[in-house]
Design a protein around this motif. Structure first.
Motif, PDB file in Angstrom:
ATOM      1  N   THR A  10       1.032   7.167  13.718  1.00  0.00           N
ATOM      2  CA  THR A  10       1.771   7.751  12.592  1.00  0.00           C
ATOM      3  C   THR A  10       2.799   6.766  12.055  1.00  0.00           C
ATOM      4  O   THR A  10       2.953   6.615  10.835  1.00  0.00           O
ATOM      5  CB  THR A  10       2.464   9.047  13.028  1.00  0.00           C
ATOM      6  N   LEU A  11       3.484   6.064  12.933  1.00  0.00           N
ATOM      7  CA  LEU A  11       4.446   5.051  12.527  1.00  0.00           C
ATOM      8  C   LEU A  11       3.763   3.927  11.754  1.00  0.00           C
ATOM      9  O   LEU A  11       4.262   3.467  10.724  1.00  0.00           O
ATOM     10  CB  LEU A  11       5.163   4.498  13.756  1.00  0.00           C
ATOM     11  N   ARG A  12       2.600   3.496  12.244  1.00  0.00           N
ATOM     12  CA  ARG A  12       1.840   2.446  11.555  1.00  0.00           C
ATOM     13  C   ARG A  12       1.420   2.893  10.164  1.00  0.00           C
ATOM     14  O   ARG A  12       1.551   2.136   9.190  1.00  0.00           O
ATOM     15  CB  ARG A  12       0.607   2.067  12.376  1.00  0.00           C
ATOM     16  N   GLN A  13       0.935   4.104  10.034  1.00  0.00           N
ATOM     17  CA  GLN A  13       0.532   4.607   8.722  1.00  0.00           C
ATOM     18  C   GLN A  13       1.722   4.729   7.782  1.00  0.00           C
ATOM     19  O   GLN A  13       1.614   4.428   6.588  1.00  0.00           O
ATOM     20  CB  GLN A  13      -0.170   5.959   8.866  1.00  0.00           C
ATOM     21  N   GLY A  14       2.862   5.154   8.295  1.00  0.00           N
ATOM     22  CA  GLY A  14       4.059   5.260   7.464  1.00  0.00           C
ATOM     23  C   GLY A  14       4.542   3.903   6.983  1.00  0.00           C
ATOM     24  O   GLY A  14       4.917   3.731   5.816  1.00  0.00           O
ATOM     25  N   LEU A  15       4.543   2.915   7.874  1.00  0.00           N
ATOM     26  CA  LEU A  15       4.952   1.564   7.474  1.00  0.00           C
ATOM     27  C   LEU A  15       3.979   0.951   6.479  1.00  0.00           C
ATOM     28  O   LEU A  15       4.384   0.266   5.534  1.00  0.00           O
ATOM     29  CB  LEU A  15       5.087   0.674   8.711  1.00  0.00           C
ATOM     30  N   TRP A  16       2.687   1.193   6.681  1.00  0.00           N
ATOM     31  CA  TRP A  16       1.693   0.670   5.735  1.00  0.00           C
ATOM     32  C   TRP A  16       1.871   1.319   4.355  1.00  0.00           C
ATOM     33  O   TRP A  16       1.794   0.649   3.331  1.00  0.00           O
ATOM     34  CB  TRP A  16       0.283   0.889   6.255  1.00  0.00           C
ATOM     35  N   THR A  17       2.138   2.604   4.321  1.00  0.00           N
ATOM     36  CA  THR A  17       2.365   3.295   3.051  1.00  0.00           C
ATOM     37  C   THR A  17       3.608   2.752   2.364  1.00  0.00           C
ATOM     38  O   THR A  17       3.598   2.520   1.149  1.00  0.00           O
ATOM     39  CB  THR A  17       2.504   4.811   3.293  1.00  0.00           C
ATOM     40  N   ALA A  18       4.667   2.517   3.109  1.00  0.00           N
ATOM     41  CA  ALA A  18       5.885   1.939   2.529  1.00  0.00           C
ATOM     42  C   ALA A  18       5.612   0.552   1.970  1.00  0.00           C
ATOM     43  O   ALA A  18       6.108   0.190   0.894  1.00  0.00           O
ATOM     44  CB  ALA A  18       6.986   1.879   3.577  1.00  0.00           C
ATOM     45  N   PHE A  19       4.808  -0.224   2.672  1.00  0.00           N
ATOM     46  CA  PHE A  19       4.446  -1.565   2.194  1.00  0.00           C
ATOM     47  C   PHE A  19       3.643  -1.498   0.900  1.00  0.00           C
ATOM     48  O   PHE A  19       3.939  -2.208  -0.064  1.00  0.00           O
ATOM     49  CB  PHE A  19       3.657  -2.294   3.287  1.00  0.00           C
ATOM     50  N   VAL A  20       2.653  -0.623   0.869  1.00  0.00           N
ATOM     51  CA  VAL A  20       1.798  -0.501  -0.325  1.00  0.00           C
ATOM     52  C   VAL A  20       2.598  -0.006  -1.525  1.00  0.00           C
ATOM     53  O   VAL A  20       2.417  -0.480  -2.647  1.00  0.00           O
ATOM     54  CB  VAL A  20       0.597   0.431  -0.026  1.00  0.00           C
ATOM     55  N   ILE A  21       3.507   0.926  -1.297  1.00  0.00           N
ATOM     56  CA  ILE A  21       4.315   1.467  -2.386  1.00  0.00           C
ATOM     57  C   ILE A  21       5.284   0.411  -2.935  1.00  0.00           C
ATOM     58  O   ILE A  21       5.558   0.369  -4.137  1.00  0.00           O
ATOM     59  CB  ILE A  21       5.074   2.723  -1.904  1.00  0.00           C
ATOM     60  N   SER A  22       5.794  -0.445  -2.062  1.00  0.00           N
ATOM     61  CA  SER A  22       6.799  -1.412  -2.508  1.00  0.00           C
ATOM     62  C   SER A  22       6.214  -2.653  -3.156  1.00  0.00           C
ATOM     63  O   SER A  22       6.959  -3.406  -3.797  1.00  0.00           O
ATOM     64  CB  SER A  22       7.677  -1.822  -1.329  1.00  0.00           C
ATOM     65  N   ILE A  23       4.921  -2.907  -3.019  1.00  0.00           N
ATOM     66  CA  ILE A  23       4.317  -4.127  -3.560  1.00  0.00           C
ATOM     67  C   ILE A  23       4.534  -4.286  -5.069  1.00  0.00           C
ATOM     68  O   ILE A  23       4.945  -5.369  -5.507  1.00  0.00           O
ATOM     69  CB  ILE A  23       2.817  -4.202  -3.198  1.00  0.00           C
ATOM     70  N   PRO A  24       4.273  -3.287  -5.919  1.00  0.00           N
ATOM     71  CA  PRO A  24       4.454  -3.518  -7.359  1.00  0.00           C
ATOM     72  C   PRO A  24       5.891  -3.867  -7.745  1.00  0.00           C
ATOM     73  O   PRO A  24       6.122  -4.801  -8.526  1.00  0.00           O
ATOM     74  CB  PRO A  24       4.034  -2.192  -8.008  1.00  0.00           C
ATOM     75  N   LEU A  74       2.407   8.995  -1.296  1.00  0.00           N
ATOM     76  CA  LEU A  74       3.265   9.712  -0.347  1.00  0.00           C
ATOM     77  C   LEU A  74       2.745  11.117  -0.049  1.00  0.00           C
ATOM     78  O   LEU A  74       2.774  11.562   1.097  1.00  0.00           O
ATOM     79  CB  LEU A  74       4.691   9.788  -0.878  1.00  0.00           C
ATOM     80  N   VAL A  75       2.260  11.812  -1.075  1.00  0.00           N
ATOM     81  CA  VAL A  75       1.708  13.149  -0.857  1.00  0.00           C
ATOM     82  C   VAL A  75       0.480  13.071   0.044  1.00  0.00           C
ATOM     83  O   VAL A  75       0.298  13.905   0.934  1.00  0.00           O
ATOM     84  CB  VAL A  75       1.374  13.824  -2.206  1.00  0.00           C
ATOM     85  N   ASP A  76      -0.350  12.042  -0.160  1.00  0.00           N
ATOM     86  CA  ASP A  76      -1.532  11.867   0.687  1.00  0.00           C
ATOM     87  C   ASP A  76      -1.124  11.614   2.140  1.00  0.00           C
ATOM     88  O   ASP A  76      -1.724  12.164   3.061  1.00  0.00           O
ATOM     89  CB  ASP A  76      -2.374  10.707   0.159  1.00  0.00           C
ATOM     90  N   LEU A  77      -0.100  10.789   2.348  1.00  0.00           N
ATOM     91  CA  LEU A  77       0.382  10.535   3.715  1.00  0.00           C
ATOM     92  C   LEU A  77       0.866  11.835   4.352  1.00  0.00           C
ATOM     93  O   LEU A  77       0.537  12.115   5.502  1.00  0.00           O
ATOM     94  CB  LEU A  77       1.510   9.502   3.709  1.00  0.00           C
ATOM     95  N   PHE A  78       1.633  12.606   3.604  1.00  0.00           N
ATOM     96  CA  PHE A  78       2.162  13.849   4.164  1.00  0.00           C
ATOM     97  C   PHE A  78       1.046  14.843   4.460  1.00  0.00           C
ATOM     98  O   PHE A  78       1.029  15.464   5.523  1.00  0.00           O
ATOM     99  CB  PHE A  78       3.188  14.471   3.220  1.00  0.00           C
ATOM    100  N   THR A  81      -1.438  13.282   7.353  1.00  0.00           N
ATOM    101  CA  THR A  81      -0.890  12.823   8.627  1.00  0.00           C
ATOM    102  C   THR A  81       0.234  13.704   9.147  1.00  0.00           C
ATOM    103  O   THR A  81       0.176  14.212  10.258  1.00  0.00           O
ATOM    104  CB  THR A  81      -0.370  11.371   8.494  1.00  0.00           C
ATOM    105  N   LEU A  82       1.286  13.881   8.344  1.00  0.00           N
ATOM    106  CA  LEU A  82       2.490  14.505   8.863  1.00  0.00           C
ATOM    107  C   LEU A  82       2.417  16.026   8.940  1.00  0.00           C
ATOM    108  O   LEU A  82       2.895  16.627   9.904  1.00  0.00           O
ATOM    109  CB  LEU A  82       3.694  14.069   8.033  1.00  0.00           C
ATOM    110  N   VAL A  83       1.854  16.672   7.925  1.00  0.00           N
ATOM    111  CA  VAL A  83       1.786  18.132   7.938  1.00  0.00           C
ATOM    112  C   VAL A  83       0.931  18.656   9.107  1.00  0.00           C
ATOM    113  O   VAL A  83       1.348  19.605   9.786  1.00  0.00           O
ATOM    114  CB  VAL A  83       1.301  18.678   6.577  1.00  0.00           C
ATOM    115  N   PRO A  84      -0.241  18.061   9.386  1.00  0.00           N
ATOM    116  CA  PRO A  84      -0.977  18.541  10.566  1.00  0.00           C
ATOM    117  C   PRO A  84      -0.220  18.348  11.885  1.00  0.00           C
ATOM    118  O   PRO A  84      -0.320  19.178  12.784  1.00  0.00           O
ATOM    119  CB  PRO A  84      -2.264  17.698  10.558  1.00  0.00           C
ATOM    120  N   ILE A  85       0.568  17.277  11.993  1.00  0.00           N
ATOM    121  CA  ILE A  85       1.348  17.081  13.209  1.00  0.00           C
ATOM    122  C   ILE A  85       2.440  18.135  13.324  1.00  0.00           C
ATOM    123  O   ILE A  85       2.673  18.710  14.392  1.00  0.00           O
ATOM    124  CB  ILE A  85       1.953  15.651  13.239  1.00  0.00           C
ATOM    125  N   ILE A  86       3.114  18.406  12.210  1.00  0.00           N
ATOM    126  CA  ILE A  86       4.178  19.413  12.206  1.00  0.00           C
ATOM    127  C   ILE A  86       3.619  20.789  12.489  1.00  0.00           C
ATOM    128  O   ILE A  86       4.207  21.585  13.227  1.00  0.00           O
ATOM    129  CB  ILE A  86       4.930  19.395  10.858  1.00  0.00           C
TER     130      ILE A  86
END
Length: 89
Positions: A10-24, A74-78, A81-86
């Protein structure tokens, strides 16, 4: 209780999403900084606001253009990944 492997995945997916979002935004900030720096070097203008204002305008413009992509990512990540865990799934 969350297992260690699930936590790190989950941490890896969150960091990858942050990286992809920040690229532009980071790419445009770098490009605008290089262009303004080159312009300042060629014209010998050393004004501090000349570097800040165009870079800020470029970042705001790219943020506005890519806001939909960022929100969808971000919605896809939530949702995947995150909503099923919660929810305990």
């Amino acid at each position: 209780m969350m297992s260690e492997a699930l936590f790190y995945d989950t941490l890896r997916q969150g960091l990858w999403t942050a990286f992809v979002i920040s690229i532009p935004i980071l790419t445009v900030a770098l490009t605008a900084g290089l262009v303004v720096g080159l312009f300042q070097a060629l014209t010998s203008i050393q004004e501090m606001t000349l570097t800040f204002v165009p870079k800020l305008a470029a970042i705001v413009g790219v943020f506005w253009i890519t806001m939909g992509f960022m929100s969808e990512t971000l919605v896809d990540l939530f949702q995947t990944t995150l909503v099923p865990i919660i929810a305990g799934g």
